[in-house]
Design an enzyme around this catalytic site. Sequence first.
Site, PDB file in Angstrom:
ATOM      1  N   ASN A 248      72.347  22.104  36.184  1.00 18.67           N
ATOM      2  CA  ASN A 248      73.092  21.032  35.527  1.00 18.67           C
ATOM      3  C   ASN A 248      74.305  20.626  36.343  1.00 18.67           C
ATOM      4  O   ASN A 248      75.038  21.474  36.859  1.00 18.67           O
ATOM      5  CB  ASN A 248      73.518  21.457  34.123  1.00 18.67           C
ATOM      6  CG  ASN A 248      72.325  21.711  33.220  1.00 18.67           C
ATOM      7  OD1 ASN A 248      72.059  22.830  32.811  1.00 18.67           O
ATOM      8  ND2 ASN A 248      71.575  20.671  32.921  1.00 18.67           N
TER       9      ASN A 248
ATOM     10  N   ASP B 141      77.729  27.539  27.035  1.00 22.41           N
ATOM     11  CA  ASP B 141      78.361  26.237  27.231  1.00 22.41           C
ATOM     12  C   ASP B 141      78.506  25.520  25.892  1.00 22.41           C
ATOM     13  O   ASP B 141      78.365  24.299  25.794  1.00 22.41           O
ATOM     14  CB  ASP B 141      77.561  25.382  28.219  1.00 22.41           C
ATOM     15  CG  ASP B 141      78.386  24.229  28.804  1.00 22.41           C
ATOM     16  OD1 ASP B 141      79.630  24.240  28.645  1.00 22.41           O
ATOM     17  OD2 ASP B 141      77.796  23.320  29.412  1.00 22.41           O
TER      18      ASP B 141
ATOM     19  N   HIS C  84      76.650  26.681  35.534  1.00 27.11           N
ATOM     20  CA  HIS C  84      75.450  26.139  34.881  1.00 27.11           C
ATOM     21  C   HIS C  84      74.417  25.587  35.875  1.00 27.11           C
ATOM     22  O   HIS C  84      74.275  24.385  36.069  1.00 27.11           O
ATOM     23  CB  HIS C  84      75.760  25.151  33.767  1.00 27.11           C
ATOM     24  CG  HIS C  84      76.822  24.129  34.015  1.00 27.11           C
ATOM     25  ND1 HIS C  84      76.855  23.319  35.132  1.00 27.11           N
ATOM     26  CD2 HIS C  84      77.881  23.765  33.262  1.00 27.11           C
ATOM     27  CE1 HIS C  84      77.884  22.500  35.047  1.00 27.11           C
ATOM     28  NE2 HIS C  84      78.524  22.761  33.921  1.00 27.11           N
TER      29      HIS C  84
ATOM     30  N   ALA D  29      76.079  16.790  26.651  1.00 32.35           N
ATOM     31  CA  ALA D  29      77.486  17.166  26.773  1.00 32.35           C
ATOM     32  C   ALA D  29      77.718  18.661  26.855  1.00 32.35           C
ATOM     33  O   ALA D  29      78.722  19.118  27.391  1.00 32.35           O
ATOM     34  CB  ALA D  29      78.263  16.591  25.590  1.00 32.35           C
ATOM     35  N   GLY D  30      76.845  19.448  26.326  1.00 36.80           N
ATOM     36  CA  GLY D  30      77.039  20.883  26.231  1.00 36.80           C
ATOM     37  C   GLY D  30      76.057  21.376  25.190  1.00 36.80           C
ATOM     38  O   GLY D  30      75.152  20.636  24.776  1.00 36.80           O
TER      39      GLY D  30
ATOM     40  N   ARG E 294      63.493  18.457  51.866  1.00 34.10           N
ATOM     41  CA  ARG E 294      64.193  18.015  53.074  1.00 34.10           C
ATOM     42  C   ARG E 294      65.706  17.962  52.886  1.00 34.10           C
ATOM     43  O   ARG E 294      66.440  17.829  53.861  1.00 34.10           O
ATOM     44  CB  ARG E 294      63.670  16.632  53.509  1.00 34.10           C
ATOM     45  CG  ARG E 294      62.284  16.657  54.136  1.00 34.10           C
ATOM     46  CD  ARG E 294      61.932  15.327  54.774  1.00 34.10           C
ATOM     47  NE  ARG E 294      61.885  14.256  53.792  1.00 34.10           N
ATOM     48  CZ  ARG E 294      60.806  13.949  53.066  1.00 34.10           C
ATOM     49  NH1 ARG E 294      59.695  14.651  53.214  1.00 34.10           N
ATOM     50  NH2 ARG E 294      60.830  12.949  52.204  1.00 34.10           N
TER      51      ARG E 294
ATOM     52  N   ALA F 132      79.851  15.636  31.500  1.00 35.54           N
ATOM     53  CA  ALA F 132      80.654  15.321  30.311  1.00 35.54           C
ATOM     54  C   ALA F 132      82.145  15.493  30.558  1.00 35.54           C
ATOM     55  O   ALA F 132      82.945  15.414  29.619  1.00 35.54           O
ATOM     56  CB  ALA F 132      80.212  16.205  29.148  1.00 35.54           C
TER      57      ALA F 132
ATOM     58  N   ASP G  67      69.506  27.320  26.225  1.00 37.43           N
ATOM     59  CA  ASP G  67      69.395  26.861  24.840  1.00 37.43           C
ATOM     60  C   ASP G  67      68.069  26.177  24.557  1.00 37.43           C
ATOM     61  O   ASP G  67      67.817  25.714  23.444  1.00 37.43           O
ATOM     62  CB  ASP G  67      70.557  25.935  24.484  1.00 37.43           C
ATOM     63  CG  ASP G  67      70.598  24.671  25.342  1.00 37.43           C
ATOM     64  OD1 ASP G  67      69.804  24.573  26.304  1.00 37.43           O
ATOM     65  OD2 ASP G  67      71.429  23.787  25.058  1.00 37.43           O
ATOM     66  N   GLY G  68      67.211  26.086  25.577  1.00 40.58           N
ATOM     67  CA  GLY G  68      65.922  25.435  25.413  1.00 40.58           C
ATOM     68  C   GLY G  68      65.988  23.935  25.543  1.00 40.58           C
ATOM     69  O   GLY G  68      64.957  23.266  25.442  1.00 40.58           O
TER      70      GLY G  68
END
Length: 375
Positions: free
Chosen positions: A215, A270, A212, A304-305, A223, A137, A244-245
């Site tokens: 992400n 985040d 993060h 995005a967050g 490999r 993002a 945050d799940g």
Amino acid sequence: MFYKNAKVYTKDFKFQLGAFAVENGRFTAVLPEEVPADAIDLKGAYVIPGLVDVHTHGNSGADFSDGSYEEVCTMAAYYGKSGVTSFAPASMTLPYDVLEKAFAAGLRLKKEQPAGCARIMGIQMEGPFFSEKKKGAQNGAYLRNPDFDAFLKLYEGCEGLVRIVDVAPELPGAAEFVEKAKAYCTVSVAHTNANYDEAKAAFDAGATHLTHLYNAMPGIHHRNPGVIPAAVENSAVRAELICDGLHVHPASVRLAFSMFGAKRMVLISDSLRCCGMPDGQYELGGQDVFLKGGVARLADGTIAGSATNLFQCMQKAISFGIAPEDAVRAASWNPACAIGAEKEIGSIEEGKLADFVVCGEDFSIQQVYIGGEAL
């Protein structure tokens, strides 16, 4: 002020039934042998250190990168009420003059420390030294190669408040940047398409943080192992995790704690300006963000967050099977260490700032204290 009959989260990362005392904004006794009869009875509640979020962009309609002192205060007030008593807001990939303004607002908050607000204990400079392929993002128009002189100017401009700076290891001059910047703050590997060797070179040069986990980086391949195994193999590296799940599956949360161990995990939110807000359209680094059903995405569908605060992330980690002792550590002590603030915050110890949260059996918030004062 004495408090008794509490399950206190001690400096050895365990809960122990006992008492503690606060005076002049600091802990003065933890698990003392003698407790006055008029001590406040917490009736068996859990008492944990105030949480420390080292990667959060905003909440309540406010964003750190806007450079507004009033907005940073709005953010800090929300964090405090949410059990996050210290934070290091993250900037975005933006022009240097915009970052300078945001950092100045953060410095003012640190110096003035308004009542009822969480403490700003640092800044995470998230960008602009990122890979185009893994920008996520971040705004691609402002991506730059690592530039130590630009970093140092921003660092000095906010009187050293930058405590984490991010960099993609595959960019030209990244290893040299790490070697120089590590003398000033924690260096983190982030928004990267690096292979194993490139990532290892950054960690060998002195990067000790991973932004993060999972992400904006390649996944693990047998490999082509990439960034994550390079971080796991280096015992000095801590890894952030958005719990945050939505960003990370519960099984991958458990895997992260298995790979890095509780002592190296750093829970983060985040969170964006849409945190604590209703569904709708918001903004992030000059890009539109759409919040729907608790998920914040760019127009192209990129996550995005988060719209979740750190205390909620800690609660989710526990619900995913992470031991409460480990989840609390990853949301308090470990992040405090990551920003070099562990002498003041992050644990309940004599002499430290009396920032703590009284919780129920399900780790719901009953009361938040900053400097010994109830919010």
